[in-house]
Design an enzyme around this catalytic site. Structure first.
Site, short mmCIF file in Angstrom:
data_model
loop_
_atom_site.label_atom_id
_atom_site.label_comp_id
_atom_site.label_asym_id
_atom_site.label_seq_id
_atom_site.Cartn_x
_atom_site.Cartn_y
_atom_site.Cartn_z
N ASP A 1 0.83 -1.21 0.00
CA ASP A 1 0.00 0.00 0.00
C ASP A 1 0.86 1.26 0.00
O ASP A 1 2.09 1.18 0.10
CB ASP A 1 -0.93 -0.01 1.22
CG ASP A 1 -0.19 0.26 2.52
OD1 ASP A 1 0.93 -0.30 2.71
OD2 ASP A 1 -0.68 1.05 3.35
N GLU B 1 3.35 1.65 2.61
CA GLU B 1 4.50 0.75 2.46
C GLU B 1 4.55 -0.36 3.49
O GLU B 1 5.62 -0.83 3.85
CB GLU B 1 5.82 1.56 2.53
CG GLU B 1 5.77 2.86 1.75
CD GLU B 1 7.12 3.52 1.57
OE1 GLU B 1 7.63 3.48 0.44
OE2 GLU B 1 7.65 4.04 2.55
C1 NOJ Z 1 8.88 3.92 6.54
C2 NOJ Z 1 7.64 3.95 5.73
O1 NOJ Z 1 7.79 4.84 4.71
C3 NOJ Z 1 6.46 4.25 6.60
O2 NOJ Z 1 5.30 4.37 5.84
C4 NOJ Z 1 6.35 3.14 7.56
O3 NOJ Z 1 5.27 3.35 8.42
C5 NOJ Z 1 7.64 2.98 8.34
N1 NOJ Z 1 8.77 2.88 7.47
C6 NOJ Z 1 7.60 1.76 9.22
O4 NOJ Z 1 7.51 0.61 8.42
C1 NOJ Z 2 6.23 7.32 4.21
C2 NOJ Z 2 4.87 7.33 3.63
O1 NOJ Z 2 4.10 6.36 4.30
C3 NOJ Z 2 4.89 7.04 2.16
O2 NOJ Z 2 3.59 7.16 1.64
C4 NOJ Z 2 5.81 8.00 1.45
O3 NOJ Z 2 5.91 7.64 0.11
C5 NOJ Z 2 7.19 8.00 2.08
N1 NOJ Z 2 7.11 8.18 3.50
C6 NOJ Z 2 8.05 9.11 1.53
O4 NOJ Z 2 7.48 10.36 1.80
#
Ligand code: NOJ
Ligand code: NOJ
Length: 470
Positions: A197, A200
């Protein structure tokens, strides 16, 4: 507290000097957003998620963030009246196209996965592959890039620049060698597969990913037709509803993309459900509340009005999200006005690490503002607006007088109430920024202070896209 006071004062002063605070923030957001396009240390055409290189390290190119940010640049380009400014935006877009072409050819860890190379979500800022473990693939990225670049292709075609489109954006030749065509081929061949999703973290079938797939294919089919690539246009459209002639359909029971998108609306819950068929990643998201579904609506608006902001399914879903975050964050119990929203209630990512307490986000709070502005515009331009069981709580919460049908003066009053509530969400998000317009990723759920990646490029883009709809 001190900085809240300072920020109030500054907003007041700048209001006096330049107009309303929103236009001041818009100018700052434009500037910070542009700073994150190919900053020193990143390659030409690349967009970093944030200038922050540690705690957290967001100095990477994410396909999703890059596409959404460049979509805002495409809007700046479309509305620029000063020729020098227009050239500046065009150059950014041209560099992004060149970077994207190289990016599509960069071997990466998704090469070994079934959907293949283009599902890779994140690269080094210099364009090299990222070799660490990550939630991959994320199949929304190519569709978002196609949506952004199809807008650019249409601008150029309108200006009679067909050969510019053909050399870099869309040419019929197979194997696909132009950016949009490659992304469309990827979407057309992979929309049935699960992927991670937008946060991520969870692999499955997501409303967000499906929504961007259908929009990319619809706009892509129209572009293919404009370019005389009729066979491809038919093929892209077939993914939406199946073959035009049912005799050509070997699997009459098969569900196509639009049926699957629509299956996410679960009337008994009054909600668009974010994810079905989870097959990997975190397993504790049980609430079905996830602002990714609201972002899906904003990132896929088109002339056909499909899942538009004033759609009762969207309004019902939005109200349930506002309510969930209103109850969850102590910050929302302090009488500061509209609700700050985060990603989803079970979130444990605090901007630095997981396993902690999730927080409010700028981009999700700005998204609720933008949904209000869009709904208001749609209702304003429709002949009437009808109350139903799904939009009733929205109407009540905007403070509308109850009517079965809003038209004439009643509709004008309703539209104004919706705009006012949207304004309150936008103000609420920015209240937690810094006086000079810096917006990070998160807003602490207790204190309201910013945390996580500084000047998240996407936070600035989300302010701008909301602001443009006011
Ligand atoms: C970094 C991801 O971009 C974020 O969306 C996620 O919640 C954290 N890692 C933990 O997995
Ligand atoms: C974490 C977010 O969850 C994700 O959607 C995004 O792409 C990355 N950070 C980078 O901003």
């Amino acid at each position: 507290m001190v900085h809240l006071l300072v920020s109030t004062l500054l907003v007041f002063l700048s209001t006096a000097a330049f107009g309303d605070w929103q236009s001041v923030q818009a100018e700052q957001s434009r500037k910070y957003l542009l700073n994150n396009i190919a900053p020193p240390g990143a390659t030409s055409g690349s967009v970093v998620a944030s200038p922050s290189r540690s705690q957290p390290d967001y100095f990477y190119y994410w396909v999703r963030d890059g596409a959404l940010v460049m979509n805002a640049v495409a809007t700046l380009y479309a509305v620029a009246t000063d020729p020098a400014e227009s050239r500046e935006y065009e150059e950014l877009l041209t560099k992004f196209i060149r970077f994207s072409q190289a990016n599509q050819n960069t071997p990466n860890p998704s090469d070994s996965l079934s959907s293949g190379r283009l599902g890779e979500p994140k690269f080094q800022a210099n364009g090299d592959a990222y070799q660490g473990s990550w939630g991959r693939p994320q199949n929304d990225g190519p569709a978002l890039r196609a949506i952004t670049l199809t807008r650019v292709a249409n601008f150029w075609l309108d200006a009679g620049r067909r050969s510019d489109v053909e050399t870099s954006l869309y040419a019929a030749a197979m194997p696909a060698a132009t950016v949009i065509k490659r992304d469309l081929e990827f979407v057309a061949k992979n929309w049935e597969k699960t992927s991670y999703d937008i946060w991520e973290e969870i692999s499955g079938q997501h409303f967000y990913t499906r929504m961007v797939h259908q929009r990319a294919l619809k706009e892509g089919a129209a572009l293919a037709r404009r370019m005389g690539d009729t066979g491809a246009a038919d093929y892209y459209e077939e993914q939406l509803r199946g073959p035009k002639d049912p005799k050509d359909n070997p699997h009459p029971q098969k569900k196509y993309l639009l049926d699957l998108v629509e299956s996410h609306w679960v009337a008994s819950k009054g909600l668009i459900v974010p994810t079905f068929d989870r097959d990997g990643g975190i397993d504790y998201k049980h609430s079905d509340i996830d602002t990714a579904v609201l972002l899906a609506v904003l990132h896929t608006q088109g002339k056909d009005g499909y899942f538009q902001a004033s759609d009762s399914r969207v309004l019902s879903t939005m109200e349930k999200h506002i309510e969930a975050f209103q109850n969850l964050y102590s910050l929302n119990h302090k009488g500061y006005g509209a609700t700050v929203l985060g990603r989803y209630p079970e979130d444990t990512y605090n901007g630095y690490e997981s396993g902690k307490e999730g927080n409010g986000w700028f981009l999700t709070t700005a998204a609720v503002a933008e949904l209000h502005f869009r709904a208001a515009r749609e209702i304003a331009s429709a002949p009437f607006f009808k109350t139903d069981q799904w939009n009733a709580s929205f109407l009540k919460n905007v403070g509308a007088e109850p009517h079965a049908v809003y038209q004439g003066f009643d509709k004008v009053v309703l539209v104004n109430k919706i705009l006012d509530r949207g304004e309150a969400f936008l103000a609420r998000a920015c209240f937690h920024g810094l006086p000079d317009g810096h917006l990070s990723e998160q807003i602490n759920r207790h204190t309201g202070f910013m945390q996580g990646a500084s000047d998240l490029t996407w936070s600035h883009a989300s302010f701008l896209t909301a602001y443009w709809q006011r």
